[in-house]
Each structure stands twice: as C-alpha cells, then as structure tokens.
Motif scaffolding. Sequence first.
Motif, PDB file in Angstrom:
ATOM      1  N   VAL A 124     -18.676  50.917  54.493  1.00  0.00           N
ATOM      2  CA  VAL A 124     -17.931  49.789  54.189  1.00  0.00           C
ATOM      3  C   VAL A 124     -18.587  48.891  53.761  1.00  0.00           C
ATOM      4  N   SER A 125     -17.251  48.211  52.493  1.00  0.00           N
ATOM      5  CA  SER A 125     -18.489  46.768  51.374  1.00  0.00           C
ATOM      6  C   SER A 125     -16.965  45.976  52.086  1.00  0.00           C
ATOM      7  N   HIS A 126     -18.569  44.296  52.239  1.00  0.00           N
ATOM      8  CA  HIS A 126     -17.449  43.653  52.344  1.00  0.00           C
ATOM      9  C   HIS A 126     -17.296  42.192  50.823  1.00  0.00           C
ATOM     10  N   SER A 127     -16.509  41.570  50.857  1.00  0.00           N
ATOM     11  CA  SER A 127     -16.525  41.521  50.287  1.00  0.00           C
ATOM     12  C   SER A 127     -15.718  39.806  50.745  1.00  0.00           C
ATOM     13  N   PHE A 128     -16.540  38.133  50.223  1.00  0.00           N
ATOM     14  CA  PHE A 128     -15.880  37.143  50.751  1.00  0.00           C
ATOM     15  C   PHE A 128     -15.786  36.043  50.219  1.00  0.00           C
ATOM     16  N   GLY A 129     -14.890  35.125  49.491  1.00  0.00           N
ATOM     17  CA  GLY A 129     -14.731  33.828  48.685  1.00  0.00           C
ATOM     18  C   GLY A 129     -14.461  33.175  48.993  1.00  0.00           C
ATOM     19  N   PHE A 130     -14.323  32.067  48.379  1.00  0.00           N
ATOM     20  CA  PHE A 130     -14.359  30.394  48.364  1.00  0.00           C
ATOM     21  C   PHE A 130     -11.968  30.425  48.696  1.00  0.00           C
ATOM     22  N   GLY A 131     -12.618  29.235  49.405  1.00  0.00           N
ATOM     23  CA  GLY A 131     -10.836  29.862  49.394  1.00  0.00           C
ATOM     24  C   GLY A 131     -10.755  30.209  50.718  1.00  0.00           C
ATOM     25  N   ALA A 140     -12.545  44.003  53.118  1.00  0.00           N
ATOM     26  CA  ALA A 140     -12.911  45.116  53.818  1.00  0.00           C
ATOM     27  C   ALA A 140     -13.220  46.313  52.916  1.00  0.00           C
ATOM     28  N   LEU A 141     -13.601  47.688  51.888  1.00  0.00           N
ATOM     29  CA  LEU A 141     -12.974  48.454  51.723  1.00  0.00           C
ATOM     30  C   LEU A 141     -14.122  49.462  52.795  1.00  0.00           C
ATOM     31  N   ALA A 142     -12.886  50.502  52.969  1.00  0.00           N
ATOM     32  CA  ALA A 142     -13.607  51.730  54.171  1.00  0.00           C
ATOM     33  C   ALA A 142     -13.661  52.805  52.571  1.00  0.00           C
ATOM     34  N   LEU A 143     -14.484  53.707  53.126  1.00  0.00           N
ATOM     35  CA  LEU A 143     -15.084  54.355  51.940  1.00  0.00           C
ATOM     36  C   LEU A 143     -15.431  55.729  53.140  1.00  0.00           C
ATOM     37  N   HIS A 193     -18.289  53.003  65.664  1.00  0.00           N
ATOM     38  CA  HIS A 193     -19.093  54.153  65.134  1.00  0.00           C
ATOM     39  C   HIS A 193     -18.933  54.638  64.519  1.00  0.00           C
ATOM     40  N   ASP A 194     -18.492  55.089  63.828  1.00  0.00           N
ATOM     41  CA  ASP A 194     -18.344  55.721  62.933  1.00  0.00           C
ATOM     42  C   ASP A 194     -18.950  55.682  61.362  1.00  0.00           C
ATOM     43  N   VAL A 195     -19.348  54.459  61.405  1.00  0.00           N
ATOM     44  CA  VAL A 195     -19.703  53.493  60.152  1.00  0.00           C
ATOM     45  C   VAL A 195     -21.187  54.186  60.281  1.00  0.00           C
ATOM     46  N   ASP A 196     -21.808  54.238  58.652  1.00  0.00           N
ATOM     47  CA  ASP A 196     -23.289  54.582  58.801  1.00  0.00           C
ATOM     48  C   ASP A 196     -23.571  53.425  57.786  1.00  0.00           C
ATOM     49  N   HIS A 197     -23.123  53.062  56.987  1.00  0.00           N
ATOM     50  CA  HIS A 197     -23.669  52.166  56.287  1.00  0.00           C
ATOM     51  C   HIS A 197     -22.619  50.945  56.231  1.00  0.00           C
ATOM     52  N   VAL A 198     -23.342  49.731  55.499  1.00  0.00           N
ATOM     53  CA  VAL A 198     -22.600  48.731  54.935  1.00  0.00           C
ATOM     54  C   VAL A 198     -23.462  47.922  53.462  1.00  0.00           C
ATOM     55  N   ASN A 199     -22.592  48.048  53.058  1.00  0.00           N
ATOM     56  CA  ASN A 199     -22.247  47.306  52.309  1.00  0.00           C
ATOM     57  C   ASN A 199     -22.518  45.923  52.461  1.00  0.00           C
ATOM     58  N   ALA A 200     -22.905  45.215  51.786  1.00  0.00           N
ATOM     59  CA  ALA A 200     -22.675  43.396  52.356  1.00  0.00           C
ATOM     60  C   ALA A 200     -22.704  42.809  51.120  1.00  0.00           C
ATOM     61  N   HIS A 201     -21.688  41.433  51.959  1.00  0.00           N
ATOM     62  CA  HIS A 201     -21.195  40.905  50.752  1.00  0.00           C
ATOM     63  C   HIS A 201     -22.938  39.647  50.511  1.00  0.00           C
ATOM     64  N   GLY A 202     -23.648  39.465  51.563  1.00  0.00           N
ATOM     65  CA  GLY A 202     -24.847  39.141  51.634  1.00  0.00           C
ATOM     66  C   GLY A 202     -25.542  38.664  50.140  1.00  0.00           C
ATOM     67  N   THR A 203     -25.179  37.010  50.131  1.00  0.00           N
ATOM     68  CA  THR A 203     -25.179  36.090  49.171  1.00  0.00           C
ATOM     69  C   THR A 203     -26.460  35.484  49.465  1.00  0.00           C
ATOM     70  N   SER A 204     -27.460  35.807  50.638  1.00  0.00           N
ATOM     71  CA  SER A 204     -28.485  34.708  49.697  1.00  0.00           C
ATOM     72  C   SER A 204     -28.298  33.167  50.482  1.00  0.00           C
ATOM     73  N   THR A 205     -27.145  32.631  50.749  1.00  0.00           N
ATOM     74  CA  THR A 205     -27.185  31.686  51.245  1.00  0.00           C
ATOM     75  C   THR A 205     -26.729  31.417  52.768  1.00  0.00           C
ATOM     76  N   PRO A 206     -27.467  30.232  53.188  1.00  0.00           N
ATOM     77  CA  PRO A 206     -27.762  29.976  55.052  1.00  0.00           C
ATOM     78  C   PRO A 206     -26.540  31.059  55.456  1.00  0.00           C
ATOM     79  N   LEU A 207     -25.713  30.196  55.110  1.00  0.00           N
ATOM     80  CA  LEU A 207     -24.337  30.525  56.068  1.00  0.00           C
ATOM     81  C   LEU A 207     -23.458  31.786  56.630  1.00  0.00           C
ATOM     82  N   ASN A 208     -23.770  31.941  54.707  1.00  0.00           N
ATOM     83  CA  ASN A 208     -22.428  33.431  54.301  1.00  0.00           C
ATOM     84  C   ASN A 208     -23.235  34.704  55.283  1.00  0.00           C
TER      85      ASN A 208
END
Length: 408
Positions: free
Chosen positions: A389-396, A401-404, A294-309
Amino acid sequence: MTAPVAVTGLGLITPGGEDADATWSAVCRGVSTAAPDPALAGLPVDFSCRVPLSCDALDQRIGRTAWRMSRDAKLAVLAAREAVHDAGLDPRTWNGARVAVVVGCGLGAGAVHEEQARRLEELGADMVSALTVSQILPNMAVGEVSIDLGARGPGLAPATACASGATAIAVARDLLVSGQCDIAVAGGTEAAISRLVTTGFWRLGALSRRVDAVVEASRPFAVDRDGFVLGEGAGVVVLERVEDAAARGARSRARLVGCGSTSDAHHPTAPDPGAGGAESALRTALAQAGLAAHDVDHVNAHGTSTPLNDAGEAALIARVLPHRPSVTSSKGVLGHGLGAAGAVEAALTVLAVEHRTAPPIANLQAPAPGFDIDCVTKRPRRQDIRAAVSHSFGFGGHNVALALVRAA
C-alpha cells in the motif's frame, strides 16, 4: 471488490534522477539528494531537493514547445513520455479519443508567480510575460501532456495538496473501470520551489531547519525529525484494464487493486491526531482489493519527517497492520515533492513489488521510541512483496491509500 487495473508503464523524473531506473537506484542507495539551493540564498531555510537537469537540458529534452511551458508542465511531459514508451504504446497509432490524462498538482509554477510579480513591481506591466496565466494555471500540465501525446479523452487536474498525485491515479482508475477511456496516463507533477513558497512552509514550521547538515535533514520516523525538505519532480503511470493489456500482449508491472479517499474535516494544515480519516482510506483500499490486513507485505508511507504526520501515520500502521509489514519513505532521499509525491511513491511501490525489494529510509537508524513499525533502514531489504500500500496525505485533510499487488 472493484475490478483491478494493470500498471503497464511508469515514468519518473525526480531529484534522484532523470528517469525511473535512476530514481529507483537513488532511493535504494538511501542517500539524501538535499543540497544548498542558490535560488533560496539568504532565507532561513536555503536548501532543497532539485531535479538534476539544467533549464537548458530540460528544454532540449522537451523540444520545440518548451518555450511556452512552466517547469512543472515540462516535468510532467517527460515523465508521461517515459511511461507511455515503457508501456509499449505509440501515440501516433492509438485512438487518442479513448486516452485520458489525469495529472495532479499542488502548487505548480511557484517561481513563475514570484518572477512575474517582481517584474510587475520593478519593471512595469509591459514587462510581464504574456505566458504568465497559461503557465500558472494548475491544469496546464494536463493540457501539455494531452497535446504532446495526442490524448483527446478526459483531461483532469486534481488538486488535493500533497495527495494530488495519488488522487489522480485513483480518479484515472475510476475512468477506466467506468468505461470512459481505454488508457489512462495518470500521475502528479510539481515545481514549486521558490523563495515565497519556501518561506511560507518555513513560517508554518513544516520545514527542517538543519541548515548545517542538509543531507541529514529529512529523516522520516526518526526521534529527532524536525520537518521536511522541499522537492520537485513528476511521476506518471499508464493504467489499462487487465483484459485490454493482456489482449495486446503488454507487460503488467503490477496491478492497482484498491483506492481509498477520505477527508479529515479536522484542520486546514494539521492532520487528525487520531488518523481516523487516513485509517478509513486504508481500510477502503484494502476492502476494494479484497485484501485482509495481514496480506499487506509493504507500506510506502507518506513519511514526511514532520513530528505530527509521522506520529499519526506510525500509529495508523501499527493499528491497522499489526503484523508489522516493512515500511519505507522515499522523502528521506527525494525530499517532499508536494503534489507529485503521491504519484512518485505509487510508482516506487510498483517497483518495490516488481523487484521484491523494500528501499531504506534515509537518515534513519531506528524508528522513534513508541513507533511500533518495521522501518527499513541502512540498506535495501530483499522481500517477497506480493501486496503493498502507498499512503498520501495533504493539507486540507485529504487522505489517499492505493493498494497494489504483483501481476499474475
């Protein structure tokens, strides 16, 4: 908890602009930078998000060493210079042996591969550039940044596909905390837009096919999203131990307080539909940071605009952060910068914390039905963002996740 580190500088060169201020302004405007790309003419997908600098302009900014660099290395050098200057550091006076450079890259110099293969087939071996190998090596951006800055400490080039930039920042944090360096220049770079790479992503079904409405193509979390738009760019941050930054009177733009990295072990290109690995990465980052969900105020999502992600990530956010923090994705504006994306988005998260503003998601009116997340739409949202937090996901199956948090 793991010792936090200070973010004392950042540099960006993206389709949104030539530096961090221009990129931040573009992301806050919330208008896509996608445009028809002459280099992709005739392909099923013929548009992209390019850095708004001509080759000549890029070379002029680099200087006399530009002739030997691939485009991804040039972008990394420019972003690193900006970040170091922003941190108030002078490479002419620092102890280069205590400076690390960690720059992730997913694909790198795709256009070099393509052009030199064409030369070999059409013109013969004598017409292949002698720079081919040095330009396509995935570590060469690190090498050129290290040379440019006189940084003689650890030099690493993590390759975790679209999580590479975020992985680099996490690795750089570990180098600082373990005492292997005193300053870390870390981030990601990518300049992989080429006919072959574009066609490959198209064949995977990963790209948006809105060829008649390219500005509207990238639409993270929208019900009618159909894929991402290829982008390019570089993002670099300067990290220092908090006490070292304070001792030299440096401004701390934010603090990196937690990093989580996991693997899905599920599929080469498809994310785990349950997002279990991504959830573990996020929970690890929060635990390292000493933050409750509940301390997290904001999420920078990976948000690729693909259906599955987007479906998996929306479910992840709702499950782990049910208090509905604000959610953004810069890929609606900048496209998908592949190996650079995680670093660019980490820098944008620093700016969101610093400016107390959550940028909007381009081309989104409201999240798709069933996505129980608070997406920022239409205009920037003023918000007291203390932790993000900032999320990043990759093939493989790579998840980072980074918390700032806001600097004290």
